[in-house]
Design a protein around this motif. Structure first.
Motif, PDB file in Angstrom:
ATOM      1  N   VAL A 276       0.865  -1.120   0.004  1.00  0.00           N
ATOM      2  CA  VAL A 276      -0.154   0.068  -0.162  1.00  0.00           C
ATOM      3  C   VAL A 276       0.998   1.303  -0.079  1.00  0.00           C
ATOM      4  N   SER A 277       0.414   2.477  -0.471  1.00  0.00           N
ATOM      5  CA  SER A 277       1.014   3.570  -0.691  1.00  0.00           C
ATOM      6  C   SER A 277       0.339   4.639   0.164  1.00  0.00           C
ATOM      7  N   SER A 278       1.055   5.374   0.916  1.00  0.00           N
ATOM      8  CA  SER A 278       0.282   6.863   1.177  1.00  0.00           C
ATOM      9  C   SER A 278       1.380   7.688   1.027  1.00  0.00           C
ATOM     10  N   ARG A 279       1.103   8.965   0.762  1.00  0.00           N
ATOM     11  CA  ARG A 279       1.850  10.178   0.476  1.00  0.00           C
ATOM     12  C   ARG A 279       3.150   9.540  -0.143  1.00  0.00           C
ATOM     13  N   SER A 280       2.911   9.018  -1.267  1.00  0.00           N
ATOM     14  CA  SER A 280       4.121   8.178  -2.229  1.00  0.00           C
ATOM     15  C   SER A 280       5.154   7.367  -1.375  1.00  0.00           C
ATOM     16  N   GLU A 281       4.758   6.917  -0.056  1.00  0.00           N
ATOM     17  CA  GLU A 281       5.769   5.965   0.444  1.00  0.00           C
ATOM     18  C   GLU A 281       4.781   4.714   0.676  1.00  0.00           C
ATOM     19  N   ALA A 282       5.839   3.504   0.186  1.00  0.00           N
ATOM     20  CA  ALA A 282       5.006   2.233  -0.012  1.00  0.00           C
ATOM     21  C   ALA A 282       5.596   1.369   1.165  1.00  0.00           C
ATOM     22  N   THR A 283       4.556   0.810   1.551  1.00  0.00           N
ATOM     23  CA  THR A 283       4.581  -0.265   2.568  1.00  0.00           C
ATOM     24  C   THR A 283       4.390  -1.666   2.082  1.00  0.00           C
ATOM     25  N   THR A 284       5.369  -2.622   2.168  1.00  0.00           N
ATOM     26  CA  THR A 284       5.164  -3.981   1.633  1.00  0.00           C
ATOM     27  C   THR A 284       5.264  -4.918   2.755  1.00  0.00           C
ATOM     28  N   TRP A 285       4.370  -5.867   2.649  1.00  0.00           N
ATOM     29  CA  TRP A 285       4.582  -6.972   3.668  1.00  0.00           C
ATOM     30  C   TRP A 285       3.862  -8.237   3.253  1.00  0.00           C
ATOM     31  N   CYS A 286       3.769  -9.274   3.936  1.00  0.00           N
ATOM     32  CA  CYS A 286       3.210 -10.653   3.631  1.00  0.00           C
ATOM     33  C   CYS A 286       1.995 -10.855   4.765  1.00  0.00           C
ATOM     34  N   ARG A 287       0.746 -10.817   4.061  1.00  0.00           N
ATOM     35  CA  ARG A 287      -0.308 -10.913   4.912  1.00  0.00           C
ATOM     36  C   ARG A 287      -0.532 -12.369   5.374  1.00  0.00           C
TER      37      ARG A 287
END
Ligand code: ZN
Length: 291
Positions: A276-287
């Protein structure tokens, strides 16, 4: 954005390359990036570099009288170059440094006899460039006790790799921070040096969701997060020592396990990574394997 592992390499390398040299000239081709007066800038000439170090996301240059603190923010990068090498566009700050009689003794082991070290007899340049002009170069004259936003005081916790940050100290500090884990790791008042990329890596290594609240963690999860923080940062520093020199202006991130790899298989469980991205910063993770 440069984070602790990137800046650890830069600090070690610049210390080994520059300590013992005198500033011949200091220039600010992009003066808006520099916090200090033209007189303070001119007064750097003639001073000797004593030490280059890192504190949180700052590079600190101690001269024999004054000092410089650089916060590279989003796009600031450092370059070590021969004076006749063409300067890259958007160079904001330059220290021209003269020869030295001998290298300093207190260098990081990995820099000893490195092929990228400028000859002691040769002049060299430290360049700071910043295409977005968001970073800042703070001049710190010895006479002016100038406060620098985010450096020192209660705004800045211990470095995430500080030996003094023991597991006990971690357990104690983390109690004061109730929020989500990704924000916690990036909070420089909790621990300093971690940003958007390495917080994703640490949380994946700890098998914890970036959106978990710290208050929901079991004691062993608090300890796992500490262990993952130390391990991920140390392993990244090891990789970057091999990958970055002599191009200290580059930012190697392609070896990261999850950050910006949304849609690709999780390297641990094979599930598709979420992003997901907010304010052009991405968070990547494994659900599936981060809980
Ligand atoms: Zn997984």
């Amino acid at each position: 954005m440069p984070e602790l592992p990137d800046l650890a390499i830069v600090a070690d390398a610049l210390h080994a390359a520059l300590a013992g040299r005198s500033v011949q000239d200091a220039e600010a081709p992009a003066p808006l990036a520099v916090r200090g007066t033209p007189d303070e800038l001119a007064a750097l000439a003639g001073q000797r570099v004593e030490r280059v170090s890192r504190r949180g996301k700052f590079i600190l240059i101690d001269l024999d009288r004054d000092g410089i603190a650089i916060n590279a923010m989003l796009t600031g990068r450092f370059q070590l170059a021969a004076p006749n090498e063409r300067r890259p566009a958007k160079t904001a700050f330059v220290l021209q440094l003269g020869p030295r009689s001998k290298p300093p003794v207190d260098v990081a082991a990995w820099t000893i006899d490195a092929p990228w070290l400028p000859n002691d007899e040769a002049a060299t340049e430290l360049r700071y460039r910043d295409p977005s002009q968001m970073g800042k170069v703070y001049l710190r004259p010895a006479r002016a006790n100038r406060a620098i936003p985010g450096l020192g005081g209660t705004e800045q916790g211990p470095d995430a790799d500080d030996p003094a940050l023991t597991l006990d100290a971690w357990r104690e500090r983390i109690r004061r921070h109730p929020g989500e884990l990704k924000a916690l790791l990036r909070n420089q008042a909790f621990v300093a040096g971690i940003g958007n990329a390495y917080s994703d890596e640490i949380l994946h290594a700890a098998r914890l969701s970036p959106f978990r609240k710290r208050t929901s963690l079991a004691p062993e999860e608090v300890d796992d997060l500490y262990e993952a923080t130390r391990r991920v940062l140390a392993e990244a520093v090891d990789v970057l020592r091999e990958r970055v020199p002599p191009h200290f202006e580059t930012q190697a991130r392609d070896f990261l396990a999850v950050h910006l790899r949304g849609g690709q298989p999780c390297p641990r469980c094979g599930s598709r990574l979420s992003e997901v991205s907010s304010r052009s910063e991405a968070t990547t993770w494994c659900r599936s394997c981060q809980r």
